[in-house]
Design a protein around this motif. Structure first.
Motif, PDB file in Angstrom:
ATOM      1  N   GLN B  38      -0.472   7.889  14.048  1.00 22.88           N
ATOM      2  CA  GLN B  38      -0.026   6.863  14.071  1.00 22.88           C
ATOM      3  C   GLN B  38      -0.808   6.706  15.392  1.00 22.88           C
ATOM      4  N   ASN B 105      -6.725   1.546  10.451  1.00 18.98           N
ATOM      5  CA  ASN B 105      -5.681   0.912   9.638  1.00 18.98           C
ATOM      6  C   ASN B 105      -5.232   1.102   8.308  1.00 18.98           C
ATOM      7  N   VAL B 106      -6.104  -0.050   7.957  1.00 24.17           N
ATOM      8  CA  VAL B 106      -6.209  -0.018   6.487  1.00 24.17           C
ATOM      9  C   VAL B 106      -5.835   1.203   5.792  1.00 24.17           C
ATOM     10  N   ASP B 108      -4.443   4.069   6.959  1.00 30.17           N
ATOM     11  CA  ASP B 108      -3.823   4.702   6.667  1.00 30.17           C
ATOM     12  C   ASP B 108      -2.168   3.920   7.218  1.00 30.17           C
ATOM     13  N   THR B 109      -2.400   2.684   6.384  1.00 31.09           N
ATOM     14  CA  THR B 109      -1.698   2.836   5.831  1.00 31.09           C
ATOM     15  C   THR B 109      -0.713   3.237   3.907  1.00 31.09           C
ATOM     16  N   PHE B 110      -2.231   3.034   3.709  1.00 27.08           N
ATOM     17  CA  PHE B 110      -1.528   3.920   2.520  1.00 27.08           C
ATOM     18  C   PHE B 110      -2.236   5.323   2.627  1.00 27.08           C
ATOM     19  N   LEU B 112       0.266   6.522   4.352  1.00 26.35           N
ATOM     20  CA  LEU B 112       1.084   6.903   4.902  1.00 26.35           C
ATOM     21  C   LEU B 112       2.087   6.386   3.775  1.00 26.35           C
TER      22      LEU B 112
END
Lengths: 608, 351
Positions: B38, B105-106, B108-110, B112
């Motif tokens: 993050q 970002n996409v 990392d979103t997955f 996480l």
């Protein structure tokens, strides 16, 4: 004796007025009062947060302060102040004599005021709402006191007023434009008011439904948000943000409109990329509805939804960027005058860009898990709302003050006000980005010492004092400048509102103007004799009669609310009967209005 | 030299950020892979945004200096309509910049959101209460309150729940937050490579004492964690039947007044009650934030922080559900023995 009678009649005049200009001033006065109130609440909070564990106010009081500060500033200050300008200026900018529904316009104002007063009475009657301006369930539905009932009913009433006003502006702008004023010749302030009104039309029903569900839950034992009864607490968040996200665009778009007017006027140039600006406004308005769930990245809506809403949110940066660059290029090649109004517009650009870029950072969903609900968010939205909306309001105030009140605000005092305010604003909120990332959640009544949060909080509070002093300077300016009588067109304006005498006649335009180009007045200055061309011969002007009914209808709902809050149903029924009775009277009573005669107009125009 | 100057503003901001905040509290000083992921996104977005600000600021300053009205200048500027090429440029460049940010970002979103437990991971059920935290180690059959013990270098999965209102579980130095929503279970994973005490907070307004809903994450090596878990699951007989006479009296006071809400060694407590007290004396702080050695006053006398808390919990944490235990409920002698007993509540040998 006769003087007392005259005084009473002035009051009666303001209570019954349906003149869009007077209603605009009423909005400004009431909005200004609530703005001061919201500011006072902010100052009390910043005093409490000056030092760790200060205990200046209790936790309960602090939660009430933060809730009322947010609610007041959004619903009772920013929006009504913008409505004040919209009411006064939009009909003038499109060459109209009034809004489409003058009676409803008055009703919208009095409903807003009734809701605002109801909400604030909660301070004295058992505690203000304390669940945050977002009133997340179940904290608001099952774990808070009567304050939330005031929140639910106060916002419902004032929200009805807003919805009425929004519809009125839509119809006015569509139907009442002067001949030649095509949509693509409308000034940007009118355009942005139009889009903001459309957002109101679609967003406020979501709030109405949310508040209705919360009311049914709190007052009548419904279980929409009661998990053990099969409810779901996240419903509220969706409804709230389907309203709440467009709401920030309802606020910022008219402010964008003000900046477009001010920057063009004081650069002595037409707005750069007018059609792109219009288009960007429409796209921002549309996308504003598509991104509400970015307030809910940590609620658990899943990575797919988070990713979609993240990308959709980032997309808003594109039309916003188009606007910023168009403003910069409006100034490019111009002759920039540093009047106070323009200082606010110029100060807006970097301030708002900083708020905008942190918005993109917040849209980064994976990083948002760190930002969310911290002071970083507090910093972001204050950068956007103060750096955008509030600077816009002050730019608009200094710009349109001569038109609205017939006198010019003092420029020297105005510049002191601007610099103090801008300095205080950045001092207050810039450091809050870091406070948030360093581990300070938002909505905390205090913080513990030894966490590295002390110094920056102190700086932030000091900044708030600068803003408060600056605002007092503005109030002082309003009072002492009364004698600076203004001419009709003090800024060498470009749009229709500057083409009529000062003070503005009751009927606005003696003859409806003929619009030949964008920036109609400027065009006449360059290509004609500097006077607006008339589209009709001088004739009697039909005007609507005033009415006291809107005030009584609002009082009826006000009474009904108390019946609901304290569960005294006869009172509720009496209140509702008053309101519906007024509606009945309004429906059956014939009201043809009156005429202002040609001779009187000639006399007044000759004098002006 | 010229290049150095150009890099200066960036390095200054990075330095400033890295040096910010208290260790083990700040999101700017990440101590685990999740927070690091993050943090790098924060830095990436920040760099892109600084680039945007610099471009805007450069044009802005140039315009304001170059085109300001000079005294006596009354010329009418050329009324320019627009410029299609320019407008295409400032539409296209932001789109590219946003794509640079959106793609990682996409991803990392997955990443996480990968909270499926495997055989090596430890699952902990976190329940938020007004205004304290409950940690249930479902596989180990342990419940703990306020202090969250975790082994280092282990993938920890939190299942987040709430018993009353919405809370939000945040350990800035280890990971971003997720909400504890009544009726919904959210998940979050972390890893803590370093031993240490990390500060955790509630970030969703949850009532009067929202600001005091702190907790501590204590990352210990796996062996120590094993010992702690053992002690929690099978506490020594001493905790239930103290050999020491004073502590035994204190145990009686505890049974009469506290047992209904607070469990020790799996005995007592109730789901709506207060935190488990099995390892109470090992807590970093009392009630999430009160220092042990702080003194306070009650009834005109100087008392320890713990006694002050027991006597007047509302003074410390308004709105919590613990009743006040005044002199009528627990007299001076009983209080002394209760404090003595509470001080024996430990599960790790090294005090």
């Amino acid at each position: 004796m006769s003087q007392a009678y005259a005084k009473k009649s002035v009051l009666w005049d303001w209570l019954t007025t349906v003149d869009h200009k007077k209603i605009g001033i009423l909005y400004l006065a009431a909005g200004g009062f609530f703005f001061a109130l919201g500011g006072l609440e902010a100052m009390l909070m910043r005093i409490q947060l000056m030092f760790p564990e200060l205990g200046f106010v209790s936790e309960q009081t602090f939660n009430e302060l933060l809730t009322m500060h947010g609610t007041t500033m959004i619903f009772l200050a920013a929006m009504p102040l913008l409505f004040g300008f919209m009411n006064y200026i939009v009909p003038l900018q499109i060459g109209a004599r009034d809004v489409a529904f003058p009676f409803l316009n008055s009703l919208g104002f009095w409903l807003f005021l009734a809701g605002g007063i109801l909400l604030n009475l909660s301070w004295f009657l058992g505690g203000a709402p304390d669940a945050g301006w977002t009133a997340y369930t179940p904290l608001s539905s099952a774990y808070s006191g009567t304050g939330i009932d005031y929140y639910v009913l106060g916002l419902q009433i004032s929200g009805a007023g807003t919805l009425i006003a929004g519809i009125n502006f839509l119809v006015t702008i569509i139907n009442m434009r002067a001949p030649g004023m095509s949509m693509m010749r409308m000034p940007l302030f009118t355009w942005s008011s139009f889009v903001a009104s459309a957002l109101i039309l679609f967003a406020f029903p979501a709030l109405t439904i949310g508040l209705l569900l919360l009311m049914l839950e709190r007052l009548f034992g419904a279980t929409y948000f009661a998990v053990d009864m099969g409810g779901n607490v996240v419903i509220w968040q969706h409804l709230f943000w389907i309203f709440g996200h467009p709401e920030v665009y309802i606020l910022i778009l008219p402010a964008f409109g003000i900046f477009s007017e001010v920057l063009a006027t004081f650069s002595k140039k037409r707005l750069f990329g007018y059609s792109a600006m219009v288009f960007a406004t429409l796209i921002i308005g549309f996308l504003g509805f598509m991104v509400w769930a970015h307030h809910m990245f940590t609620v658990g809506i899943g990575p797919v939804a988070n990713a979609i809403f993240a990308v959709a949110t980032m997309a808003i940066a594109v039309p916003t960027g188009i606007k910023i660059f168009n403003w910069l290029f409006t100034m490019w090649g111009g002759r920039i005058q540093f009047t106070t109004a323009n200082l606010f517009a110029i100060g807006f650009i970097p301030s708002f860009v900083m708020g905008g870029v942190t918005g993109v950072m917040l849209a980064t969903s994976a990083a948002n898990y760190q930002f969310h609900d911290t002071y970083f968010v507090v910093a972001h939205f204050h950068y956007v709302i103060i750096g955008g909306v509030v600077l816009g309001l002050f730019a608009g105030a200094f710009y349109w003050w001569p038109r609205m009140f017939g006198y010019k605000l003092n420029e020297t005092l105005g510049k002191w006000f601007f610099w103090l305010f801008l300095f205080g604003f950045h001092l207050t909120f810039f450091v809050q980005h870091f406070v948030g990332l360093m581990g300070m959640p938002r909505r905390v009544a205090s913080y513990l010492p030894g966490q590295g949060l002390d110094g920056l909080n102190l700086i932030s509070s000091v900044g708030a004092f600068f803003m408060a002093v600056a605002f007092l300077l503005f109030v002082w300016n309003v009072i002492v400048s009364v004698k600076n009588k203004a001419e009709a067109d003090p800024w060498d304006g470009r749009t229709l509102e500057w083409g009529i005498p000062s003070p503005t006649p009751e009927y606005n335009f003696a003859q409806t103007p003929l619009v030949r180009e964008l920036d109609a007045l400027w065009y006449e200055k360059m290509h004609g004799n500097g006077k607006l061309k008339a589209a009709e011969p001088l004739d009697d002007i039909h005007m609507p009669n005033g009415s006291i009914l809107p005030v009584i209808m609002s009082i009826g709902l006000f009474i009904a609310s108390f019946g609901l809050i304290y569960h005294v149903h006869p009172v509720t029924i009496i209140g509702l009967l008053i309101t519906f009775g007024c509606m009945f009277v309004r429906s059956i009573k014939e009201d043809h209005g009156y005429h202002i005669h040609k001779e009187d107009i000639q006399k007044e125009e000759g004098a002006g | 030299m010229k290049n150095l100057w150009r890099a200066l503003p960036f390095s200054f901001i990075l330095l400033f950020l890295a040096g910010c905040g208290k260790q083990n509290l700040s999101a700017l000083d990440p101590r685990g892979p999740v927070a690091e992921m993050q943090y790098s996104l924060i830095i990436l977005s920040l760099l892109i945004m600084i680039f945007v600000i610099v471009v805007v600021a450069a044009i802005y300053i140039y315009v304001l200096v170059r085109f300001r009205e000079k005294p006596g200048d009354n010329h009418i500027p050329k009324q320019v309509e627009g410029n299609k090429n320019l407008e295409i440029i400032w539409t296209a460049i932001p789109i590219v910049l946003l794509l640079i940010l959106a793609i990682p970002n996409v991803m990392d979103t997955f990443t996480l959101a990968e909270t499926e437990p495997d055989e090596d991971s430890l699952v902990i059920e976190v329940t938020g209460h007004q205004f304290w935290w409950e940690f249930e180690y479902t596989d180990l059959g342990i419940t703990a309150g306020q202090d969250l013990y975790i082994p280092t270098d282990t993938r920890i999965i939190f299942d987040l729940e709430a018993s009353d209102v919405i809370h939000s579980f945040w350990i800035p130095a280890l990971a971003g937050k997720q909400d504890n929503v009544p009726g919904i279970t959210n998940s979050l994973w972390i890893e803590a490579p370093e031993e240490g005490v990390y500060q955790g907070k509630c970030t969703e307004l949850c009532g009067e004492s929202h600001w005091l809903m702190d907790f501590k994450v204590i990352a210990v090596d796996p062996d120590t964690f094993e010992a702690w878990a053992q002690g929690m699951a099978e506490p020594s007989e001493e905790l239930i039947e103290p050999a020491d006479e004073v502590a035994a009296e204190g145990r009686e006071v505890y049974e009469a007044n506290c047992l209904a809400c607070h469990a020790v060694g799996g005995e007592g407590g109730n789901p709506q009650g207060g935190p488990d007290l099995t390892n109470f004396a090992e807590r970093e702080v009392i009630a999430g934030f009160i220092e042990w050695d702080a003194d306070t006053e009650y009834d005109g006398e100087e008392v320890s922080a713990l006694e002050g808390w027991l006597r007047e919990p509302q003074e410390y944490k308004p709105g919590n559900y613990m009743p006040a235990f005044g002199h009528e409920a627990i007299d001076e002698d009983e209080m002394a023995s209760l404090l003595e007993y509470l001080d024996t509540l430990r599960v790790l040998d090294d005090e």
